[in-house]
Scaffold this motif. Structure first.
Motif, PDB file in Angstrom:
ATOM      1  N   VAL A 238     -49.143 -14.546 -24.715  1.00 23.17           N
ATOM      2  CA  VAL A 238     -48.611 -15.856 -24.365  1.00 23.17           C
ATOM      3  C   VAL A 238     -49.331 -16.919 -25.168  1.00 23.17           C
ATOM      4  CG1 VAL A 238     -47.731 -17.086 -22.362  1.00 23.17           C
ATOM      5  CG2 VAL A 238     -48.887 -14.907 -22.061  1.00 23.17           C
ATOM      6  N   GLY A 239     -48.693 -18.046 -25.321  1.00 23.90           N
ATOM      7  CA  GLY A 239     -49.310 -19.171 -26.010  1.00 23.90           C
ATOM      8  C   GLY A 239     -50.393 -19.810 -25.160  1.00 23.90           C
TER       9      GLY A 239
ATOM     10  N   TYR B 230     -41.785 -16.831 -17.471  1.00 23.98           N
ATOM     11  CA  TYR B 230     -41.855 -16.099 -18.728  1.00 23.98           C
ATOM     12  C   TYR B 230     -40.558 -15.328 -18.928  1.00 23.98           C
ATOM     13  CZ  TYR B 230     -46.805 -16.992 -18.160  1.00 23.98           C
ATOM     14  OH  TYR B 230     -48.007 -17.594 -17.980  1.00 23.98           O
ATOM     15  N   TYR B 231     -40.202 -15.232 -20.173  1.00 28.17           N
ATOM     16  CA  TYR B 231     -39.033 -14.432 -20.523  1.00 28.17           C
ATOM     17  C   TYR B 231     -39.485 -13.316 -21.444  1.00 28.17           C
ATOM     18  CZ  TYR B 231     -36.343 -18.229 -18.542  1.00 28.17           C
ATOM     19  OH  TYR B 231     -35.836 -19.166 -17.690  1.00 28.17           O
TER      20      TYR B 231
ATOM     21  N   MET C 182     -39.667 -10.776 -24.286  1.00 33.29           N
ATOM     22  CA  MET C 182     -39.137 -10.890 -25.642  1.00 33.29           C
ATOM     23  C   MET C 182     -38.353  -9.644 -26.049  1.00 33.29           C
ATOM     24  SD  MET C 182     -42.103 -12.967 -27.700  1.00 33.29           S
ATOM     25  CE  MET C 182     -41.210 -13.209 -29.227  1.00 33.29           C
TER      26      MET C 182
ATOM     27  N   MET D  21     -44.961  -8.584 -24.426  1.00 32.79           N
ATOM     28  CA  MET D  21     -44.532  -9.703 -25.259  1.00 32.79           C
ATOM     29  C   MET D  21     -43.599 -10.574 -24.448  1.00 32.79           C
ATOM     30  SD  MET D  21     -45.984  -9.364 -28.203  1.00 32.79           S
ATOM     31  CE  MET D  21     -44.993 -10.293 -29.374  1.00 32.79           C
ATOM     32  N   LYS D  22     -43.934 -11.860 -24.352  1.00 29.41           N
ATOM     33  CA  LYS D  22     -43.091 -12.757 -23.573  1.00 29.41           C
ATOM     34  C   LYS D  22     -43.257 -14.160 -24.086  1.00 29.41           C
ATOM     35  CE  LYS D  22     -46.816 -12.919 -20.312  1.00 29.41           C
ATOM     36  NZ  LYS D  22     -47.498 -12.118 -19.360  1.00 29.41           N
ATOM     37  N   ARG D  23     -42.295 -15.007 -23.719  1.00 25.62           N
ATOM     38  CA  ARG D  23     -42.407 -16.400 -24.108  1.00 25.62           C
ATOM     39  C   ARG D  23     -42.296 -17.273 -22.867  1.00 25.62           C
ATOM     40  NH1 ARG D  23     -37.329 -18.615 -24.213  1.00 25.62           N
ATOM     41  NH2 ARG D  23     -35.602 -17.143 -24.185  1.00 25.62           N
ATOM     42  N   VAL D  24     -42.856 -18.477 -22.936  1.00 28.74           N
ATOM     43  CA  VAL D  24     -42.827 -19.381 -21.815  1.00 28.74           C
ATOM     44  C   VAL D  24     -41.517 -20.148 -21.825  1.00 28.74           C
ATOM     45  CG1 VAL D  24     -43.998 -21.328 -20.710  1.00 28.74           C
ATOM     46  CG2 VAL D  24     -45.310 -19.595 -21.945  1.00 28.74           C
ATOM     47  N   GLY D  25     -40.884 -20.286 -20.667  1.00 25.53           N
ATOM     48  CA  GLY D  25     -39.615 -21.001 -20.608  1.00 25.53           C
ATOM     49  C   GLY D  25     -39.492 -21.834 -19.377  1.00 25.53           C
TER      50      GLY D  25
END
Ligand SMILES: [Zn+2]
Length: 101
Positions: free
Chosen positions: A59-60, A76-77, A79, A97-101
């Protein structure tokens, strides 16, 4: 309980940092001691940041800093499959692996 651990750790870090500063200042003459101390603290902060980041790997900065304290503001979504979740790893496919949304 978590706050207490955090406080204990903070005090421990402060005591250690003062000890390091005094030790460096004793053995290294003035202008160089500051350079060494600043170098130590920069790499130390970087190391601590890396260690904290392991909890929310991939994550960032924003997500990893807010996730231990606030449970409901960040989603989180995944990836890999796009599943919305708040776990360290995706409950559907297990990807970290995920991104913040
Ligand atoms: Zn997934």
């Amino acid at each position: 309980m978590e706050n207490r651990d955090f406080l204990t750790q903070s005090i421990m870090w402060i005591v250690i940092s003062i000890g390091i500063s005094i030790t460096v200042a004793m053995f290294i003459p003035f202008p160089y001691s500051w350079i060494v101390i600043i170098g130590i603290f920069l790499s130390w902060n970087y190391w601590r940041f890396r260690k904290m980041n392991k909890m929310g790997s991939g994550v960032g900065m924003f997500g990893s800093l807010s996730s231990p304290f606030s449970g409901n503001s960040v989603n989180y979504y995944c990836m890999s499959c796009g599943t919305k979740h708040r776990e360290a790893a995706c409950p559907r496919c297990g990807s970290k692996m995920k991104r913040v949304g």
